[in-house]
Structures are given as C-alpha cells and as structure tokens.
Design an enzyme around this catalytic site. Structure first.
Site, PDB file in Angstrom:
ATOM      1  N   ARG A 148       0.859  -1.179   0.000  1.00  0.00           N
ATOM      2  CA  ARG A 148       0.000   0.000   0.000  1.00  0.00           C
ATOM      3  C   ARG A 148       0.892   1.224   0.000  1.00  0.00           C
ATOM      4  O   ARG A 148       1.988   1.213   0.564  1.00  0.00           O
ATOM      5  CB  ARG A 148      -0.933   0.028   1.216  1.00  0.00           C
ATOM      6  N   HIS A 158      -1.497   0.473  -9.993  1.00  0.00           N
ATOM      7  CA  HIS A 158      -2.098  -0.474  -9.049  1.00  0.00           C
ATOM      8  C   HIS A 158      -2.703  -1.676  -9.801  1.00  0.00           C
ATOM      9  O   HIS A 158      -3.910  -1.930  -9.734  1.00  0.00           O
ATOM     10  CB  HIS A 158      -3.163   0.211  -8.189  1.00  0.00           C
ATOM     11  N   GLU A 180      -4.141   7.787  -5.198  1.00  0.00           N
ATOM     12  CA  GLU A 180      -4.386   7.051  -6.434  1.00  0.00           C
ATOM     13  C   GLU A 180      -5.672   7.538  -7.078  1.00  0.00           C
ATOM     14  O   GLU A 180      -6.687   7.657  -6.382  1.00  0.00           O
ATOM     15  CB  GLU A 180      -4.472   5.542  -6.148  1.00  0.00           C
TER      16      GLU A 180
END
Length: 349
Positions: A242, A290, A271
């Site tokens: 993360r 991601h 993000e």
C-alpha cells in the site's frame, strides 16, 4: 427459489460479470452500480439502506453509511486488503467481512517480479529512449542496468504473496532470500534457504527490497527516511503493498539524492497518482497503476470468490474466506438460516 430466499436484497458495485450477477439474482433482488459517484450516491444509499449484502471492488463504506444500513449482514470485498473498510464498526454491528486471498497470490507476485526486472534493467527508461528516437548508436555504460540473478532479495512481509515472490527469486534467479515476518517461516527456510532478519538488518543487506505487508497502524510509513538511509545506495525498493507503507516525500528525496538507486511502485499514497508527482517523471522510477492482480483470469477468480462468499453466507454453510469469522461463528449468527438472519438486527455486540 422460494419466496423466503428471494427476500434477500444485495447491492453490487463494479467488477461482476453477467453470469455472476445472474447467480446473485437467482436468490436475491440485486441493485447493481457500475460505479458510485455524486450523480448516483443517493440511489446507492437508498439501495444500501435495504440491503442484506454488499459486494464489489473498491467499496466505499464508513460508520455513517453503516448507520443507514440496518439490515446489512455481510460485506464481500473483491480484494485481499480491507484497510479501506471500517473493520471495527463492522465487528460492532456483527457484519461479516469477506475478502479474496489466495486467488491473486501468484499474479501479484508476477507483478512484483516484473517491477524487479524493470527497475534493475531500466526497462521503461530504455524503451522510451527507443520510442523517442534517442537510440542512435551502441548503448554505452551510461545505460547499463544491474543484474538480477544472484542479487540478495529482501522480502518485507513473508505472507502468501511475499513467499511467492521469494520462490521466483530463489528458484528462477538464484537470489539469496532474506525476509521479515512476525514468526519464522520454516518452509521458506528449508525450501529456499531463506533467512529471517530484523527489518533494519534486511534493509542494510538486501540489493532489492520488496514490500508485501498489509497496511495498518504498525506499517504506516514503515519505510521512512531512516529506513531508506539504511539501504544500500545501489538498492531498489519495490512496493506492491500500500502506498502509505512508504513515506513518499522521503522516498522522492532518497531517489533524487542517490540515497537509493531505483524504485518500482504499483501503489501510491494518492491514487491515481497525480500527473505532477515527481515520481511520475523520474527515470529511476517505474510506476504502474495499481495492477497487482489486474489480469482477466485473476480478477474473474476474485469476483467469483466474492460471490461465493456472499451466497455461502446468506444461504449456504458459510463463507469460504472471512476476515472476522468470529462474527459468523456466534451461536446466534448466520449459520445459513435465511429466515432467522433476515430478521436479525445488526446492532452492537
């Protein structure tokens, strides 16, 4: 299905196939949202207020929303991580939380090793050189990369994914493996010759440091300026965990100053990554949006597991993978009894 079973209501958000939605619709009334934003938030909340189950990817949920969902009994997230969900509040309301471990382990490990290879061999930088017409003569030492084989790989968090990354490094590239974990991993040590290290020692010894820890209060900024200063100046940092596991400003400074050589990042504090982030412009940083588990096969398997978790909880023998299984195991909890569950209030423990 009988009318009692059909009395369930489910809210589904993102990432479900037609077949999966049909499976849910066979046993419940389903409100499906391709996405949730300001334009349909009121409709989403109206549906949630009647729902017994919530399923989807990147679910938005907080304590205030739970307070408006008195019938909610199970949340099935299409992800392994659940730091975006209010676990304490779910426990207090006796709402089961299901996630999707295992099915994405190998795919996410592939992503990690892709970043290892790309950072070591400067893949994106050199690809851009060719694309932009900069390859006009032989490649000199200023564009040389660094070998992957034989380098020491440090795994911070040797869970399922960390172990899969370690196997790729040890068996595929002859890399000595170091790892951190709350307890020793005999299988990794016996099969791969892996050695357990305290974090500071691992950072100092590893040529490549790969982060695969869950995000929580203990891992917030686990890699900060002090941690980065312990790493070799020739080392690369890989983050598939993360974004908040890393202190981003400290990482940017270390990359800019030469404190470490490179980074491969699939996750970020914010993000999508803002276009003006220094990380997006650095030649010694490989960034991906991601995509750890983002393959057709794996996302389908994750969604199917989430569906199975939800249906198993509502009408079957229970979930396959649950985060707070003690909620389900209570004597007065779900136990597959649809009628009892439909009437059970989700008030505090």
């Amino acid at each position: 299905m009988d009318e009692q079973t059909k009395s369930w209501r489910i809210v589904a958000v993102r990432r479900l196939s037609e077949a999966q939605l049909e499976a849910l619709s066979e046993v419940a009334e389903v409100d499906y949202f391709e996405d949730v934003d300001e334009s349909n938030r009121a409709d989403f909340m109206a549906a949630l207020s009647r729902a017994h189950g919530l399923i989807g990817g990147k679910l938005e949920l907080n304590e205030a929303m739970l307070a408006e969902a008195p019938a909610l009994q199970v949340v099935s997230t299409i992800s392994v991580g659940y730091d975006h969900l209010p676990l304490k509040a779910l426990n207090q309301r006796r709402i089961l939380l299901c996630n999707t471990p295992d099915v994405l382990t190998e795919t996410t490990a592939d992503t990690a090793f892709m970043l290892v290879m790309a950072t070591q061999r400067r893949l994106v930088e050199l690809s851009n050189l060719v694309r932009d017409g900069g390859w006009r003569t032989h490649i000199g030492h200023e564009y040389f990369g660094i070998d992957v084989h034989g380098k020491t790989l440090g795994i911070v968090g040797a869970g399922r994914i960390g172990a899969a990354i370690a196997r790729r490094g040890a068996l595929g590239f002859g890399m000595p493996i170091l790892y951190t974990a709350a307890s020793s991993k005999p299988a990794l040590e016996q099969q791969l010759g892996a050695k357990r290290r305290e974090l500071n020692d691992l950072l100092a010894e590893a040529d490549i440091v790969c982060l695969s820890v869950p995000y929580n209060s203990d891992t917030h900024h686990l890699i900060d300026a002090d941690a980065l200063a312990r790493m070799k100046t020739t080392a690369a940092l890989i983050n598939i965990a993360r974004g908040k596991v890393v202190d981003e400003p400290a990482l940017i400074e270390a990359l800019h100053s030469g404190g470490i050589r490179a980074a491969g990042l699939d996750v970020f504090v914010e993000e999508p990554l803002p276009p003006d982030s220094p990380l997006a412009a650095m030649d010694n940083v490989v960034t991906t949006p991601h995509i750890g588990s983002a393959t057709h096969e794996t996302r389908e398997a994750m969604a199917q597991l989430a569906v199975d978790n939800l249906l198993g909880t509502l009408i079957g023998s229970g979930p396959l993978t649950a985060v707070n299984e003690h909620v389900w195991r209570r004597a007065d909890a779900i136990c597959g009894l649809a009628g009892d569950m439909a009437q059970r209030p989700n008030v505090g423990l």
